[in-house]
Design a protein around this motif. Structure first.
Motif, short mmCIF file in Angstrom:
data_model
loop_
_atom_site.label_atom_id
_atom_site.label_comp_id
_atom_site.label_asym_id
_atom_site.label_seq_id
_atom_site.Cartn_x
_atom_site.Cartn_y
_atom_site.Cartn_z
N LYS A 48 19.18 18.31 -0.21
CA LYS A 48 19.04 19.20 0.85
C LYS A 48 18.30 18.23 1.87
O LYS A 48 17.08 18.11 1.52
CB LYS A 48 18.54 20.45 0.71
CG LYS A 48 19.10 21.19 -0.63
CD LYS A 48 20.27 21.80 -0.46
CE LYS A 48 20.85 22.68 -1.70
NZ LYS A 48 22.40 22.80 -1.19
N VAL A 49 18.65 18.55 3.33
CA VAL A 49 18.13 17.92 4.45
C VAL A 49 18.26 18.97 5.41
O VAL A 49 18.86 19.79 5.81
CB VAL A 49 18.84 16.92 5.01
CG1 VAL A 49 18.15 16.26 6.25
CG2 VAL A 49 19.30 15.68 3.93
N GLU A 50 16.59 19.18 5.85
CA GLU A 50 16.34 20.14 6.80
C GLU A 50 15.66 19.32 7.95
O GLU A 50 15.15 18.29 7.89
CB GLU A 50 15.31 21.17 6.76
CG GLU A 50 15.85 22.20 5.43
CD GLU A 50 17.06 22.88 5.78
OE1 GLU A 50 17.24 23.17 7.18
OE2 GLU A 50 17.78 23.40 5.17
N THR A 51 15.88 19.64 9.23
CA THR A 51 15.44 18.84 10.23
C THR A 51 14.36 19.94 11.21
O THR A 51 14.65 20.90 11.30
CB THR A 51 16.49 18.37 11.30
OG1 THR A 51 17.54 19.49 11.74
CG2 THR A 51 17.39 17.21 10.38
N ALA A 52 13.62 19.11 11.93
CA ALA A 52 12.63 20.00 12.73
C ALA A 52 12.06 18.83 13.81
O ALA A 52 11.71 17.76 13.18
CB ALA A 52 11.62 20.67 11.86
N PRO A 53 11.74 19.19 15.11
CA PRO A 53 11.12 18.35 15.86
C PRO A 53 9.74 18.09 15.22
O PRO A 53 8.74 19.09 14.97
CB PRO A 53 11.10 19.04 17.19
CG PRO A 53 11.28 20.39 16.72
CD PRO A 53 12.17 20.37 15.58
N CYS A 54 9.37 16.92 15.40
CA CYS A 54 7.77 16.45 14.91
C CYS A 54 7.64 15.10 15.45
O CYS A 54 8.31 14.39 16.03
CB CYS A 54 7.78 16.57 13.63
SG CYS A 54 8.54 15.26 12.74
N HIS A 55 6.23 14.65 15.49
CA HIS A 55 5.89 13.42 15.82
C HIS A 55 6.28 12.49 14.94
O HIS A 55 5.93 12.60 13.66
CB HIS A 55 4.40 13.49 16.12
CG HIS A 55 3.64 12.23 17.04
ND1 HIS A 55 3.59 11.03 16.24
CD2 HIS A 55 3.52 11.91 18.27
CE1 HIS A 55 3.07 10.39 17.23
NE2 HIS A 55 3.16 10.82 18.29
N ILE A 56 6.67 11.32 15.48
CA ILE A 56 7.00 10.17 14.38
C ILE A 56 5.94 9.97 13.37
O ILE A 56 6.37 9.29 12.28
CB ILE A 56 7.43 8.87 15.34
CG1 ILE A 56 8.21 8.04 14.54
CG2 ILE A 56 6.28 8.29 16.14
CD1 ILE A 56 9.13 6.95 14.76
N ALA A 57 4.72 10.11 13.81
CA ALA A 57 3.54 9.63 12.86
C ALA A 57 3.35 10.57 11.72
O ALA A 57 2.71 10.49 10.91
CB ALA A 57 2.28 9.45 13.73
N ALA A 58 3.88 11.73 11.89
CA ALA A 58 3.90 12.74 10.78
C ALA A 58 5.01 13.39 10.33
O ALA A 58 5.46 14.55 10.15
CB ALA A 58 3.06 14.03 11.65
N LEU A 59 5.99 12.35 9.96
CA LEU A 59 7.34 12.89 9.35
C LEU A 59 7.34 13.50 7.86
O LEU A 59 6.59 12.77 7.17
CB LEU A 59 8.32 11.73 9.32
CG LEU A 59 8.53 11.23 10.73
CD1 LEU A 59 9.64 9.79 10.62
CD2 LEU A 59 9.51 12.33 11.56
#
Length: 77
Positions: A48-59
């Protein structure tokens, strides 16, 4: 953990992400690791893949495995 509420086999509503889930399933199961690392054709039951906006340093990444009890076996005579 939000993705755990989707039933096994149900794909993401976004077709691009659904395609990623299917591709990852094929590739993971081609590894031949199998259940509990014993070899076989089924390594993962679902991805399962979920997406959400976040800073690249905190994936964030979550991997859920079976509990400790199912990965260890003892034999008593």
């Amino acid at each position: 953990k939000k993705s755990l509420f989707r039933p096994v086999g149900e794909r993401h509503e976004d077709p691009e992400i659904a395609g990623l889930e299917e591709e990852l399933m094929r590739e993971v199961n081609k590894l031949g690791i199998g259940p509990q690392g014993m070899g076989g054709s089924t390594t993962a039951l679902d991805i399962k893949v979920e997406t959400a906006p976040c800073h690249i340093a905190a994936l964030p990444v979550a991997v859920n495995l079976n509990c400790h009890a199912s990965r260890h076996k003892h034999f008593v005579m």
